[in-house]
Design an enzyme around this catalytic site. Structure first.
Site, PDB file in Angstrom:
ATOM      1  N   HIS A   1       8.474   0.003  12.298  1.00  0.00           N
ATOM      2  CA  HIS A   1       7.410  -0.539  11.445  1.00  0.00           C
ATOM      3  C   HIS A   1       7.796  -1.839  10.746  1.00  0.00           C
ATOM      4  O   HIS A   1       7.305  -2.891  11.118  1.00  0.00           O
ATOM      5  CB  HIS A   1       6.926   0.504  10.446  1.00  0.00           C
ATOM      6  CG  HIS A   1       5.728   0.081   9.673  1.00  0.00           C
ATOM      7  ND1 HIS A   1       4.536  -0.206  10.289  1.00  0.00           N
ATOM      8  CD2 HIS A   1       5.542  -0.128   8.349  1.00  0.00           C
ATOM      9  CE1 HIS A   1       3.656  -0.581   9.375  1.00  0.00           C
ATOM     10  NE2 HIS A   1       4.237  -0.539   8.200  1.00  0.00           N
TER      11      HIS A   1
ATOM     12  N   ASP B   1       0.829  -1.205   0.000  1.00  0.00           N
ATOM     13  CA  ASP B   1       0.000   0.000   0.000  1.00  0.00           C
ATOM     14  C   ASP B   1       0.868   1.260   0.000  1.00  0.00           C
ATOM     15  O   ASP B   1       0.365   2.370   0.048  1.00  0.00           O
ATOM     16  CB  ASP B   1      -1.011   0.000   1.156  1.00  0.00           C
ATOM     17  CG  ASP B   1      -0.357  -0.118   2.514  1.00  0.00           C
ATOM     18  OD1 ASP B   1       0.754  -0.663   2.572  1.00  0.00           O
ATOM     19  OD2 ASP B   1      -0.945   0.333   3.504  1.00  0.00           O
TER      20      ASP B   1
ATOM     21  N   GLU C   1       1.138   9.415   9.510  1.00  0.00           N
ATOM     22  CA  GLU C   1       0.075   8.419   9.419  1.00  0.00           C
ATOM     23  C   GLU C   1      -0.721   8.481  10.713  1.00  0.00           C
ATOM     24  O   GLU C   1      -0.240   8.972  11.733  1.00  0.00           O
ATOM     25  CB  GLU C   1       0.684   7.029   9.236  1.00  0.00           C
ATOM     26  CG  GLU C   1       1.524   6.573  10.420  1.00  0.00           C
ATOM     27  CD  GLU C   1       1.182   5.161  10.864  1.00  0.00           C
ATOM     28  OE1 GLU C   1       0.022   4.765  10.683  1.00  0.00           O
ATOM     29  OE2 GLU C   1       2.060   4.485  11.403  1.00  0.00           O
TER      30      GLU C   1
END
Lengths: 651, 595
Positions: B157, B72, B203
């Site tokens: 992440h 994504d 984000e």
């Protein structure tokens, strides 16, 4: 800007740069030449070394000197724990250093001497591989030098008697400043101070300047440092290589156009081409192995070792000797070999491409998996229980004064089938072997030093075009002999000859370098800039008076709109730039308007005098100045000021 | 110039298909180029026609920055570079460059070979695309051109995830991609220095969540898995091949070892070994602990976890299977799910976020029946567990990052609108900075203060510093410089008056005033001067007054005493036009003394 030189060994440099009120240390190399004056420290007791005869200098009677010196084959050695030569500590107060910038792991081994118990409070910057591999070097040294002896028995007395000793001891430079390696906890603490940086990362040094490590192509993580402020640029080039080996190639573009270029750590063996030496080494190794002998390579635990393993394993395979085992013995062998394979971001493009496959960048991981390469912490390690000969053994220390190599030379020296091949350039091989003489094993000298040689360095300086160049005296052109005759050919040594102003620094020297600063960089806020209406003062130059409030934060200057004046008080008028004498006729008219009608003008050759008798006032006007001699009251003077303001042309 | 514009083409009040256009200082930068996993039509790629309806796109975009390898965030890159025809620079970190093509290829296979779609990029296109990528290392400052600079920061992440700091002139932006503010089993926490950007684009996946402690979640996960296999159930854990999978493997591996369990644990074949090799190679990107111990024991060599074979699906008895992909939208994990879902002793654990439209999203929302394209209907009787293992920053983490880097504005992307709203309010209240949350296709304009570089003469600064330091310290007093702004070749400098004269090559005309005061003071002139000096020192405290050869100078005002012994003295006071205030003050002082 001032440059201090604290090291006498140009390949283990240590400089201090004072710049913009900062003290910046560039490298802290530890010169290990001094250890050659000491007897080897065998990992297991050696009867031969123990039974060497004592040496007493003739006509010198000092009972305390007894037992400090031993003789072997006509050479005198100090029987004590080896000592090193750290950078000079009297010139710069280490507690005042702000920053230490390290270029590569061979130039940082004196770090504990600088940062520990000296009151050092600054920052240390190095790349990640430099820190890690530097740690391996220091841990290896400390394991050997501390493991093999108790602290007592430090021979000191001989230092008082250097003048009566035979060379090379007699030529020892300042032996009183020699020091033993610091304890492991000091080393660990020194290394824990290091802040890791990446290539091309701009490190802000107290807001005064940016320091950037750029790839130097010499070894994993090796860097040249570029110091930049808004107006000045200093490039420190140390341990660089333009050859293609395993590390990332040198970044020359970043070094271009510096105000000062400091050049250090060039090759120590300018007469030897590293490629040829690598070829020679493979040939010597093959011949020795074919003859049933084994090969000993005294090496450091990282660096050229990786290239040696890669080339030699391939060469042996080609020569049908793939069955010959390769051994690496070092307290840090496992870490060094493993670590090199996770540094994908620091290796050359071809090695990097392997990582995307994914494969290890260096082939030695595959060699370990196929058991062709073994590594062990020490010679008595279990990993070497099936030690086979003939073999190729890589172990330290290249000086042959401590480490596993001492034992191996003792063991193999009498066998003419074996060979010892010297590859590290730091020590002259005959001196390294001196305390083991007489030996029957073959000794080859194949120094592999990939640092810049003199012609490469000259070419680099020409391309980088610095405004000024600083060199250790070893690299400078030899001083012309006092007579008019040119120096004899054989004594002329390779040197750097550049057509830019060159500073030659020697240990202990402090030289003024670089240009004087005239301006500081600030930022102007948009709102203030919008209020300024600059007028053209001359073709291409516009100007306007500017009053701004100044803020200084983290050493950064900012100009903002000025504070409003106190209520009621008029803001101070901007400074006026009067640029030509007043027009006297206009002045007269102005004065008349102000009520002074009695002005008399006398014109002279280079000016004129305006007289106001009623106000007891004279005005001298010439080309550069107007001088008012006013004996009247303040009101008269103010009237004159107004009149002058009105008719003196200004910008 | 002082404006910057941000337009999300994807990830605006939405998760999936991250693609944000940033333009500032005349440069256009594309942040991420992802695809949406929930769509099968053209909506899965960002709408590139927004940038330029037709014609070449390269001239419109100065560079593309990819934050990490999740699809994504990078899934549309080959489409953009090979099918749209973008040829400009592309930046990502080394691990991302190594791993992204594998995931892209994996996804391509699912789309093209399983679903039989054409008009999708080919394997060769992926390879060609990756060849154009410039790999960057952490903290390296990369000059894209003379004005555009980028720098990567560690983001946690996944392996190789980075945040990017982007600067054009005096304007700067930080784009976080996805990040994680707490270290996990194999990655460290995101870190950034106090770079004070004009804008932080962050984000906000977990904008409203404050997750409970990591340890509890892990214990919970292990307990559920253990209970299920003890009862003979099968546990399916859909994961992406790289990232969360490695962390969960480490977790299960250590638990199996500690509890001495024998139930088989499988990892879907193919990527396992390769993936773990990448982790070995890029171990510098993992956390401190793994980096320290990797020489002795590599955390990614698993003893209990074996490769999976398709035939194992129907094996009886308990087992744990890690299968790709993570959102149950295609591939092996979906096949296994179809087989195991109708039995209630089984369990599926969704360890990460699922985008809308995927099977994962449906079952997490409690769907008991799933209908597939071929009219196949699967009843979901197995236990469905959601465990938030996605390594995103939670609300606390986002606030922490804002605190770290002190931005002047914040812009939220990659999250759901409602949650964003909540976080936006919180940020505005707590930090007193403006916060934006544009939807896809909506442009957000942010004003930034202009800052123009200027060279200030050191002479001017030193004079100011002398004046300032002479006054008693007062932290509130503002420092003020008076100088002449000089503009030459578009470069600004602030000079003092003499330097300005030199600069434009003129001689300065000086206006000077001299007045005389007569004083009856018998004795030598030098004596009189001494007396005057003492007197002035009393009156003018804090000013520098010096005397030499009978001449007194008060700053730049000169006082000269002349006259024979035993007679009237002439005191000349002389000053330049600028010093009128001081000069006339001293003159007045002397005159009042005389009277």
């Amino acid at each position: 800007m001032k440059l201090y030189c604290l090291s006498s060994d140009a390949s283990k440099p240590c400089f201090v740069l004072s710049f913009k009120e900062l003290l910046i240390m560039l490298d802290c190399g530890l010169s290990a030449h001094s250890v050659l004056n000491f007897l080897p420290l065998p990992p297991v007791p050696s009867t031969r070394l123990a039974s060497l005869p004592n040496y007493t200098p003739p006509h010198h009677n000092d009972p305390l000197l007894e037992g400090e010196l031993k003789e072997c084959c006509g050479r005198v050695f100090v029987d004590s724990i080896p000592e090193f030569c750290p950078p000079l500590d009297k010139v710069v107060d280490f507690s005042q250093l702000d920053v230490i910038l390290i270029s590569n792991y061979t130039c940082m081994l004196a770090l504990p001497f600088i940062t520990e118990e000296t009151g050092f409070k600054g920052q240390v910057y190095a790349t990640e591989p430099t820190l890690q591999i530097g740690r391996f070097y220091l841990e290896e040294l400390s394991e050997w030098v501390s493991a093999s002896g108790e602290d007592s028995g430090a021979a000191k007395r001989w230092k008082e008697a250097v003048h009566v000793l035979p060379p090379p001891l007699a030529d020892a430079v300042r032996p009183r400043a020699w020091r033993r390696l610091l304890a492991p906890q000091h080393i660990a603490r020194a290394l824990s101070r290091v802040r890791v940086v990446g290539y091309d990362e701009r490190v802000d040094i107290y807001g005064a300047l940016d320091a950037t490590a750029v790839s130097s192509g010499f070894c994993l993580g090796s860097a040249n440092w570029v110091l930049r402020s808004a107006h000045e640029k200093v490039a420190y080039v140390s341990g660089s290589s333009t050859l293609t080996t395993h590390p990332r190639p040198i970044n020359q573009a970043a070094l271009r156009g510096a105000d000062l270029l400091i050049l250090a750590a060039l090759t120590q063996t300018p007469a030897h081409n590293p490629d040829h030496m690598l070829g020679d080494l493979c040939v010597h190794a093959t011949v020795t192995l074919r003859g049933g002998g084994s090969v000993l390579c005294p090496v450091y635990p990282s660096g050229v070792l990786y290239d040696l393993l890669e080339c030699l394993s391939a060469h042996l395979e080609g020569a049908g000797l793939a069955h010959v085992p390769l051994y690496v013995v070092s307290p840090v062998a496992d870490s060094s070999l493993a670590y090199s394979n996770i540094l994908a971001e620091w290796v050359s493009a071809t090695k990097q491409a392997r990582v995307y496959v994914p494969e290890e960048p260096f082939p030695h991981a595959a060699l370990v998996r196929s058991s062709r390469l073994r590594h062990a912490r020490a010679l008595h390690d279990d990993a070497l229980s099936d030690f086979r000969q003939p073999c190729v053994l890589f172990c330290g220390h290249p000086s042959l004064r401590f480490g596993a190599a001492v034992h191996m030379v003792e063991l193999w020296a009498s066998n003419p089938l074996h060979a010892i091949i010297f590859t590290e350039p730091d020590f002259p091989h005959t001196e390294a072997l001196a305390p083991f003489q007489p030996i029957a094993m073959k000794a080859f000298h194949c120094p592999i030093d990939t640092s810049l040689n003199y012609s490469q360095a000259n070419k680099l300086v020409r391309e980088l075009r610095p405004r000024e160049l600083a060199l250790p005296d070893q690299y400078a052109p030899p001083a012309p002999a006092s007579s008019s005759a040119p120096p004899p050919r054989e004594t002329s040594r390779p040197h750097i000859s550049a057509d830019v102003p060159t500073l030659v620094v020697r240990r202990g020297a402090a030289l003024r370098a670089g240009t004087r600063r005239v301006a500081a960089r600030a930022t102007l806020s948009g709102s203030l800039a919008a209020r300024v209406a600059a007028r053209e003062l001359r073709a291409g130059v516009r100007g306007a008076p500017l009053r701004a409030s100044l803020s200084l934060r983290d050493s950064r200057l900012e100009l903002h709109s000025p504070p409003p004046g106190a209520p009621g008080a008029a803001p101070a008028p901007p400074p006026r730039l009067q640029c030509a004498p007043p027009d006297v006729d206009a002045l007269e008219r102005e004065l008349v308007r102000a009520g002074a009608t009695d002005a008399r003008v006398e014109r002279g050759a280079d000016g004129c005098i305006l007289h106001l008798p009623r106000h007891d006032t004279l005005v001298h006007v010439d080309r550069l100045a107007t001088h008012v001699f006013c004996e009247g009251g303040a009101d008269v003077r103010q009237a004159l000021r107004r009149a002058l303001h009105a008719c003196v042309p200004h910008l | 110039m002082p404006d910057m514009k941000i337009t999300p083409l994807g990830a605006g009040q939405d998760v999936g298909r991250s693609c944000i256009l940033l333009s500032m200082g005349g440069k256009n930068i594309m942040l991420d180029c992802g695809m949406h996993m929930g769509y099968n039509d053209e909506r899965r790629f960002p709408d590139f026609s927004y940038i330029v309806p037709e014609g070449p796109i390269t001239s419109q975009i100065d560079c593309v920055i990819i934050s990490h390898f999740h699809l994504d965030h990078c899934g549309a890159l080959p489409y953009m570079s090979e099918m749209i025809g973008y040829t400009g620079p592309i930046y990502m970190t080394h691990p991302t460059k190594a791993i992204a093509p594998i995931l892209l290829e994996d996804m391509r296979k699912v789309v093209v070979e399983r679903k039989g779609e054409s008009n999708f990029f080919t394997s060769q296109m992926i390879k060609d695309c990756i060849k154009k990528v410039t790999a960057v290392t952490l903290h390296q400052s990369v000059m894209v051109d003379n004005e555009l600079e980028i720098k990567a920061y560690y983001a946690g992440h996944v392996l190789g995830a980075a945040m990017f700091w982007i600067r054009v002139g005096s304007q700067s932006v930080v784009y976080t991609g996805d990040y994680n503010m707490t270290p996990d089993r194999h990655l460290g926490a995101a870190w950034i220095d106090k770079c004070r950007p004009d804008l932080l684009i962050t984000e906000s996946t977990y904008a409203t969540t404050i997750r409970d402690s990591k340890r509890c979640r892990e214990r919970d996960f292990l307990k559920k898995v253990h209970e299920c296999v003890e009862k003979g159930g099968k546990v399916l854990i859909p994961v992406f091949a790289l990232g969360r999978a490695q962390e969960l493997c480490i977790l299960l591996e250590t638990y199996w070892e500690r509890m001495n369990l024998k139930y088989p644990v499988y990892f879907a074949l193919g990527l396992t070994e390769k993936a773990n090799n990448y982790y070995k190679m890029f171990i510098t990107w993992t956390n401190q602990k793994i980096r320290k111990t990797f020489v002795q024991r590599n955390m990614f060599d698993f003893k209990h976890i074996k490769p999976f074979d398709k035939s194992y699906i129907d094996n009886p008895g308990a087992m744990v299977v890690f299968a790709t992909p993570g959102m149950l939208h295609a591939g092996l994990s979906l096949n296994i799910f179809k087989k195991w879902a109708p039995y209630e002793q089984n369990m599926v654990i969704m360890p990460g976020f699922c985008v809308q439209g995927t099977v994962g999203h449906k079952i997490l929302n409690g769907a008991k029946k799933i209908e597939f394209e071929n009219r196949q209907v699967v009843e979901v009787k197995m236990a469905v567990e959601y465990m938030s293992f996605s390594a995103h920053a939670d609300a606390k983490g986002i606030m922490q990052l804002i605190q770290y880097c002190e931005p002047k504005n914040v812009l939220l992307v990659h999250g759901e609108a409602l949650k964003m709203e909540f976080l936006k309010e919180k940020i505005e209240k707590e930090f007193k900075i403006s916060c934006f949350m544009p939807a896809n296709g909506e442009t957000c304009t942010i004003n930034t203060p202009t800052k123009i570089p200027i060279d200030v003469s050191l002479r001017l600064l030193k004079a100011e510093a002398v004046r300032y330091n002479a006054l008693p310290p007062d932290p509130k007093r503002r420092r003020v410089v008076n100088g002449i702004l000089c503009v030459r070749d578009n470069r600004l400098s602030l000079l003092d008056i003499d330097e300005m004269c030199d600069e434009i090559g003129i001689n300065r005309h000086i206006i000077r005033f001299t007045s005389t005061v007569r004083l009856e003071d018998p004795g030598p002139a030098v004596k009189t001067a001494e007396k005057l000096k003492n007197l002035l020192s009393e009156k003018l405290e804090g000013w520098t007054i010096t005397i030499s050869d009978g001449n007194i100078s008060v700053e730049s005002v000169l006082i000269k005493v002349e006259g024979e012994d035993d007679s009237t003295k002439n005191i000349y006071v002389s000053w330049t036009n600028q010093d009128e205030d001081l000069g006339s003050y001293i003159l007045g002082l002397l005159q009042s003394m005389v009277q």
